[in-house]
Write an enzyme that holds these catalytic residues in place. Structure first.
Site, mmCIF file in Angstrom:
data_model
loop_
_atom_site.group_PDB
_atom_site.id
_atom_site.type_symbol
_atom_site.label_atom_id
_atom_site.label_comp_id
_atom_site.label_asym_id
_atom_site.label_seq_id
_atom_site.Cartn_x
_atom_site.Cartn_y
_atom_site.Cartn_z
ATOM 1 N N ASP A 28 0.944 -1.368 0.157
ATOM 2 C CA ASP A 28 0.110 -0.054 0.041
ATOM 3 C C ASP A 28 0.766 1.257 0.045
ATOM 4 O OD1 ASP A 28 -2.520 1.394 0.004
ATOM 5 O OD2 ASP A 28 -2.474 1.515 1.978
ATOM 6 N N HIS A 59 1.924 3.452 -9.073
ATOM 7 C CA HIS A 59 1.947 2.019 -9.374
ATOM 8 C C HIS A 59 3.169 1.284 -9.999
ATOM 9 C CE1 HIS A 59 -1.922 2.458 -7.609
ATOM 10 N NE2 HIS A 59 -2.643 2.986 -8.541
ATOM 11 N N LEU A 98 10.318 -21.139 -4.616
ATOM 12 C CA LEU A 98 9.124 -20.136 -3.614
ATOM 13 C C LEU A 98 8.003 -20.394 -4.692
ATOM 14 C CD1 LEU A 98 8.840 -17.784 -1.866
ATOM 15 C CD2 LEU A 98 9.257 -16.259 -3.701
HETATM 16 C C1 IPE Z 1 -5.401 -2.578 0.133
HETATM 17 O O1 IPE Z 1 -5.107 -1.259 -0.025
HETATM 18 C C2 IPE Z 1 -5.370 -3.428 -1.168
HETATM 19 C C3 IPE Z 1 -4.294 -3.650 -1.831
HETATM 20 C C4 IPE Z 1 -3.106 -3.157 -1.536
HETATM 21 C C5 IPE Z 1 -4.401 -4.154 -3.107
HETATM 22 P P1 IPE Z 1 -6.172 -0.152 -0.264
HETATM 23 O O2 IPE Z 1 -5.548 1.079 -0.337
HETATM 24 O O3 IPE Z 1 -7.113 -0.400 -1.143
HETATM 25 O O4 IPE Z 1 -6.861 -0.268 1.213
HETATM 26 P P2 IPE Z 1 -7.651 0.902 2.125
HETATM 27 O O5 IPE Z 1 -8.669 1.289 1.257
HETATM 28 O O6 IPE Z 1 -6.744 1.940 2.498
HETATM 29 O O7 IPE Z 1 -8.113 0.043 3.185
HETATM 30 C C1 IPE Z 2 -1.727 0.332 -3.317
HETATM 31 O O1 IPE Z 2 -1.338 1.552 -3.518
HETATM 32 C C2 IPE Z 2 -2.128 -0.346 -4.626
HETATM 33 C C3 IPE Z 2 -3.471 -0.584 -4.797
HETATM 34 C C4 IPE Z 2 -4.427 -0.727 -3.869
HETATM 35 C C5 IPE Z 2 -3.881 -1.305 -6.180
HETATM 36 P P1 IPE Z 2 -2.693 2.652 -3.215
HETATM 37 O O2 IPE Z 2 -3.194 2.848 -4.723
HETATM 38 O O3 IPE Z 2 -3.654 2.197 -2.441
HETATM 39 O O4 IPE Z 2 -1.868 3.893 -2.973
HETATM 40 P P2 IPE Z 2 -2.489 4.921 -1.494
HETATM 41 O O5 IPE Z 2 -2.765 4.083 -0.417
HETATM 42 O O6 IPE Z 2 -3.517 5.621 -2.234
HETATM 43 O O7 IPE Z 2 -1.379 5.961 -1.319
HETATM 44 MG MG MG Z 3 -3.964 2.513 -0.520
#
Ligand code: IPE
Ligand code: IPE
Ligand code: MG
Length: 240
Positions: free
Chosen positions: A12, A29, A123
């Site tokens: 995240d 991303h 793995l």
């Molecule tokens: C969790 O991250 C899902 C992934 C990393 C794929 P999110 O960014 O979607 O989670 P929330 O919305 O902060 O809980």
């Molecule tokens: C995690 O990063 C990737 C996915 C959930 C697909 P985010 O896109 O949630 O990035 P933040 O949390 O908004 O910084």
């Molecule tokens: Mg996020």
């Protein structure tokens, strides 16, 4: 040093990483691919057996169409680009999550990656894509209910082990170590059932900035944890 058999990571913070650099979210991303490679490499080096990566949740479908499209495209591109090299290194790749909503090209790439790497002995990398912990539990309950209705299973035969087998990660061990980058301290519908006794490690580091030292710190931190599984101290140590 005690090494986790199974590490599960919520990757995240990509969007915030990009925002802090005045870049658009897609740049975050894209930058998130490098730490994926690093974690795969380091997990294999350290003797971790299973690495599960949360790449796209069932709730991430609620994001703007443009972001969902970009994530799908990036996933497909990265998978197609990396899979042969991963396979040469003996890595087995598996996907968990609902595939019905995915584009046929994505589903086809997943299936061919799984087929190509199925017999590899190194793995196991599990990619949770379109995955939700509640979706997983409901699916398991439904399949068991159907088996009971059809008479191939008796309700009395359903215990924790049988239920666990029906979940997406099935026969794989439950995660020993959970890592979440990006500063949020929540599970966000990841492996709800399987995380029951997992050691949790949260870090403020945003995913694209998660480096080998950060991963090593989490693995070293895990080695220091005392896992008791509800038992008393000494018995817990014996059990590990
Ligand atoms: C969790 O991250 C899902 C992934 C990393 C794929 P999110 O960014 O979607 O989670 P929330 O919305 O902060 O809980
Ligand atoms: C995690 O990063 C990737 C996915 C959930 C697909 P985010 O896109 O949630 O990035 P933040 O949390 O908004 O910084
Ligand atoms: Mg996020």
């Amino acid at each position: 040093m005690r090494v986790p058999r199974h590490v599960a990571i919520i990757m995240d913070g990509n969007g915030r990483w990009a925002g802090a650099r005045a870049l658009p979210r897609p740049a975050g991303h894209r930058a998130g691919i490098k730490p994926v490679r690093m974690c795969i490499e380091k997990s294999a080096e350290r003797g971790v057996e299973v690495l599960t990566l949360f790449a796209f949740s069932s709730e991430n479908w609620k994001r703007p169409v443009s972001e969902v499209g970009l994530l799908m495209q990036l996933f497909l591109e990265s998978l197609d680009r990396e899979i042969e090299e991963l396979s040469k290194r003996g890595i087995r790749v598996r996907f968990i999550g609902a595939r019905e909503q995915l584009a046929p090209a994505v589903v086809a790439s997943m299936a061919s990656a799984e087929a190509l790497t199925r017999d590899n002995q190194g793995l196991t990398v599990v990619i949770a894509f379109g995955y939700g912990g509640r979706w997983d539990i409901v699916g398991a309950a439904r399949r068991l209910a159907v088996a009971c209705r059809d008479g191939t299973l008796q309700p009395e035969q359903i215990d924790e082990a049988r239920f666990g087998q029906e979940l997406s990660i099935g026969e794989l061990p439950d995660p020993d170590l959970f890592i979440r980058t990006g500063g949020e301290q929540r599970i966000s519908n990841f492996l709800l059932w399987n995380l029951a006794y997992t050691e949790l490690w949260f870090t403020d580091t945003l995913w694209p900035a998660f480096g080998a030292d950060d991963y090593a710190a989490a693995l070293d931190g895990f080695a220091e944890r005392e896992r008791r599984f509800g038992r008393t101290q000494a018995a817990g140590i014996d059990a590990c």
